[in-house]
Design an enzyme around this catalytic site. Structure first.
Site, PDB file in Angstrom:
ATOM      1  N   SER A   1       0.589  -0.573  -0.184  1.00 44.36           N
ATOM      2  CA  SER A   1      -0.355  -0.265  -0.297  1.00 44.36           C
ATOM      3  C   SER A   1       1.289   1.430   0.240  1.00 44.36           C
ATOM      4  CB  SER A   1      -1.042  -0.244   0.547  1.00 44.36           C
ATOM      5  OG  SER A   1      -1.713   0.825   0.882  1.00 44.36           O
TER       6      SER A   1
ATOM      7  N   ASP B   1      -3.262   6.748  -4.351  1.00 44.10           N
ATOM      8  CA  ASP B   1      -1.689   6.118  -3.280  1.00 44.10           C
ATOM      9  C   ASP B   1      -0.576   4.775  -3.922  1.00 44.10           C
ATOM     10  OD1 ASP B   1      -3.256   3.827  -3.081  1.00 44.10           O
ATOM     11  OD2 ASP B   1      -3.285   3.449  -0.831  1.00 44.10           O
TER      12      ASP B   1
ATOM     13  N   ASP C   1      -0.477   2.022  -4.388  1.00 39.80           N
ATOM     14  CA  ASP C   1      -1.278   0.424  -4.769  1.00 39.80           C
ATOM     15  C   ASP C   1      -2.789   1.072  -5.552  1.00 39.80           C
ATOM     16  OD1 ASP C   1      -2.963   1.113  -2.466  1.00 39.80           O
ATOM     17  OD2 ASP C   1      -2.465  -1.336  -2.104  1.00 39.80           O
TER      18      ASP C   1
END
Length: 358
Positions: free
Chosen positions: A8, A148, A150
């Site tokens: 992430s 962001d 991912d």
């Protein structure tokens, strides 16, 4: 089974896997099986799904007026898809009966780079949106979109380069879907007032994708949102998707522009409330601290909920105090309808929580 190699928005040296079945349900027991078969990885064939995915996304676009949009991909995964989605700088709306309805797109930081040289992988960090804001002003765009690393979270700036609250985003996206809306309990006054004005029922959820997905499936809810920039869709396997959410928000901005209304103008007319953001307190005894907060306000407020930590709803203010599952932290979210109440409650809560601080 599907495996996504991602950490992430964490720092580059961190990494991990998100494992799901076809329903979108996260499943931990697949981890051992995945590890066991990984030594046979060279036997599996590769397939590029970017065109299939972009064709799916194109069908969700429903513009009422042409828009100029800047996308900041944060050197993450969304750049690959957006490059396919917007092969031409002007992307024609497939649902449009009028040939002039299109998206004039500008992509920045679209090349994947695990070092995240532009501004880091988390767009909600301080100054991470600065480059996007400048690009929106330079391009005279109708809005800016930033993902962001991912691509499961997404944030927006208006045509003046100002960040738009996730509460506002949730309320506008909800207009595209029928029925009730799920919000995490940190969602504030604006989201609740705007969604309620559309005569939609709001269902509160605990914070976290597991709880929101579970409730959406159980109740067959079409749309859910977290104040952290995650947006969930029944039409997307009850999962969150930054690009899917961006398309839904762009559709709503096109409705505004079709009425000659700018996003910045609409946002400026909304009520102004005072938010703390999420504040972390290092606490040695989390349960004792939450009990102390509850006892302090118990007789003076209208409602106390224990859905996720404690949520206290007073007159013109509310707060949520919930524990971290992994650290000695209590997380505080506070909102008030005027500055005087906000300052008073923040001072009270800080004092109550710091008694047990480390």
């Amino acid at each position: 089974m599907r495996a996504l190699n991602t950490a992430s928005f964490l720092i580059p040296k961190r990494n991990g896997f998100l494992l799901c079945r076809g329903t979108g349900k996260s499943i931990f027991f697949w981890l051992k099986r995945f590890a066991a078969i990984s030594r046979f990885a060279n036997r599996f064939s590769n397939m590029d799904y970017s065109k299939i995915y972009s064709d799916f996304l194109k069908k969700k676009l429903n513009l009422k007026k042409s828009l100029r949009v800047v996308f900041d991909c944060s050197n993450g995964t969304t750049g690959i898809i957006l490059k396919e989605l917007f092969r031409k700088s002007k992307f024609q709306n497939p649902k449009s009966k009028k040939t002039h309805q299109s998206i004039n797109s500008k992509l920045i930081n679209w090349r994947p780079d695990g070092r995240f040289p532009a501004h880091g992988p988390d767009p909600w960090k301080k100054r991470a949106m600065d480059q996007l804001s400048r690009a929106v002003l330079k391009e005279k765009a109708d809005l800016g979109v930033i993902f962001d690393a991912d691509g499961d979270r997404v944030f927006f700036v208006d045509d003046e380069g100002r960040p738009v609250s996730p509460d506002i985003i949730a309320a506008l996206i909800s207009k595209n879907f029928p029925g009730s809306v799920i919000l995490d309990l940190r969602s504030g006054y604006l989201a609740r007032e705007l969604i309620s004005a559309d005569r939609k029922k709001i269902i509160d959820s605990r914070v976290g994708h597991y709880f929101i997905k579970q409730t959406m499936r159980k109740k067959k809810i079409s749309f859910g949102a977290e104040s952290s920039g995650h947006y969930y869709f029944k039409d997307f396997f009850y999962c969150d998707s930054g690009i899917f959410a961006a398309i839904q928000f762009i559709n709503q901005v096109s409705v505004m522009r079709n009425k000659n209304l700018k996003l910045s103008e609409w946002v400026s007319e909304l009520p102004k409330y005072y938010r703390s953001g999420e504040l972390n307190f290092e606490i040695s005894n989390k349960s004792a601290a939450m009990k102390r907060v509850e006892e302090f306000y118990n007789k003076s407020v209208g409602k106390i909920s224990h859905l996720d930590g404690i949520k206290i709803e007073g007159e013109n203010w509310w707060c949520n105090v919930r524990p971290s599952n992994t650290e000695n932290l209590l997380r505080l979210n506070l909102e008030a309808k005027n500055k005087k109440i906000f300052d008073q409650k923040l001072k009270e809560l800080t004092r109550l929580l710091k008694i047990d601080s480390i």
